[in-house]
Design an enzyme around this catalytic site. Structure first.
Site, short mmCIF file in Angstrom:
data_model
loop_
_atom_site.label_atom_id
_atom_site.label_comp_id
_atom_site.label_asym_id
_atom_site.label_seq_id
_atom_site.Cartn_x
_atom_site.Cartn_y
_atom_site.Cartn_z
CG HIS A 107 1.18 0.47 10.25
ND1 HIS A 107 2.27 0.38 9.42
CD2 HIS A 107 0.55 1.61 9.91
CE1 HIS A 107 2.30 1.43 8.61
NE2 HIS A 107 1.26 2.19 8.88
P1 TYD Z 1 6.62 2.33 8.69
O1 TYD Z 1 5.53 3.34 8.81
O2 TYD Z 1 6.55 1.14 9.58
O3 TYD Z 1 6.71 1.81 7.19
P2 TYD Z 1 5.66 0.98 6.29
O4 TYD Z 1 4.31 1.17 6.85
O5 TYD Z 1 5.81 1.56 4.94
O6 TYD Z 1 6.07 -0.44 6.25
O7 TYD Z 1 8.01 3.08 8.86
C1 TYD Z 1 9.24 2.43 8.68
C2 TYD Z 1 10.30 3.16 9.50
O8 TYD Z 1 10.46 4.51 9.05
C3 TYD Z 1 9.97 3.22 10.99
O9 TYD Z 1 11.17 2.99 11.70
C4 TYD Z 1 9.54 4.63 11.22
C5 TYD Z 1 10.25 5.42 10.13
N1 TYD Z 1 9.45 6.57 9.63
C6 TYD Z 1 9.81 7.86 9.96
O10 TYD Z 1 10.81 8.08 10.67
N2 TYD Z 1 9.08 8.90 9.48
C7 TYD Z 1 7.99 8.71 8.71
O11 TYD Z 1 7.32 9.69 8.31
C8 TYD Z 1 7.59 7.37 8.40
C9 TYD Z 1 6.38 7.09 7.56
C10 TYD Z 1 8.34 6.33 8.89
#
Ligand code: TYD
Length: 140
Positions: free
Chosen positions: A56
């Site tokens: 992302h």
């Molecule tokens: P995501 O940012 O997609 O993870 P990565 O980039 O590491 O693969 O986040 C995964 C899940 O966690 C998503 O459902 C959103 C949640 N999340 C939060 O609730 N708070 C946060 O600060 C972060 C970073 C993610």
């Protein structure tokens, strides 16, 4: 503004390492060691072998990512160019500016990814579709 950022705006920040026979210490202060106020900290851990994360970009969020333990790779992509960093020292931070797509993989066993973020969590700040990201960056 984040539509025009490039991977060259991202960089490794050499954090201070206060060496001590009792164990090393690395401090990170918002506005001093990182060029933003720190509003949020999260860490990623227990990543199964072979898994990848990220995939992302953010429109506004700035982040500093540190391998607090172990190692992993981060590939940055601005729509035109890509660069892969292997983070494996707890005193190096990778500054990621807004408008950069990132893929994280090659997590070692026991890796802990520490992220210092400039904003509170906001799902609306994410671009999770790569084609949408390319459009956002003005890349055909
Ligand atoms: P995501 O940012 O997609 O993870 P990565 O980039 O590491 O693969 O986040 C995964 C899940 O966690 C998503 O459902 C959103 C949640 N999340 C939060 O609730 N708070 C946060 O600060 C972060 C970073 C993610």
């Amino acid at each position: 503004m984040s539509k025009h950022t490039t991977i060259d705006d991202c960089k490794i920040i050499d954090l201070r390492k206060i060496s001590d026979p009792r164990g090393n210490l690395t401090p990170i202060e918002g506005g001093a060691d990182v060029p933003f106020d720190i509003k949020r900290v999260y860490y990623l851990y227990d990543v199964p072998g072979g898994e990848s994360r990220g995939a992302h970009a953010h429109k506004e969020l700035q982040q500093l990512i540190v391998a607090a333990n172990g190692s992993f790779s981060i590939t940055l992509d601005d729509g035109k160019n890509k660069k892969t960093y292997n983070l494996n020292r707890s005193y190096y931070g990778l500054l990621i500016v807004p408008g950069i797509w990132r893929d994280l993989d090659d997590f070692s066993s026991g890796a802990v990814l520490l992220c210092l973020a400039s904003e509170h969590y906001d799902a609306a700040d994410y671009i999770r579709d790569y084609e949408e990201f390319l459009k956002y960056k003005g890349v055909e």
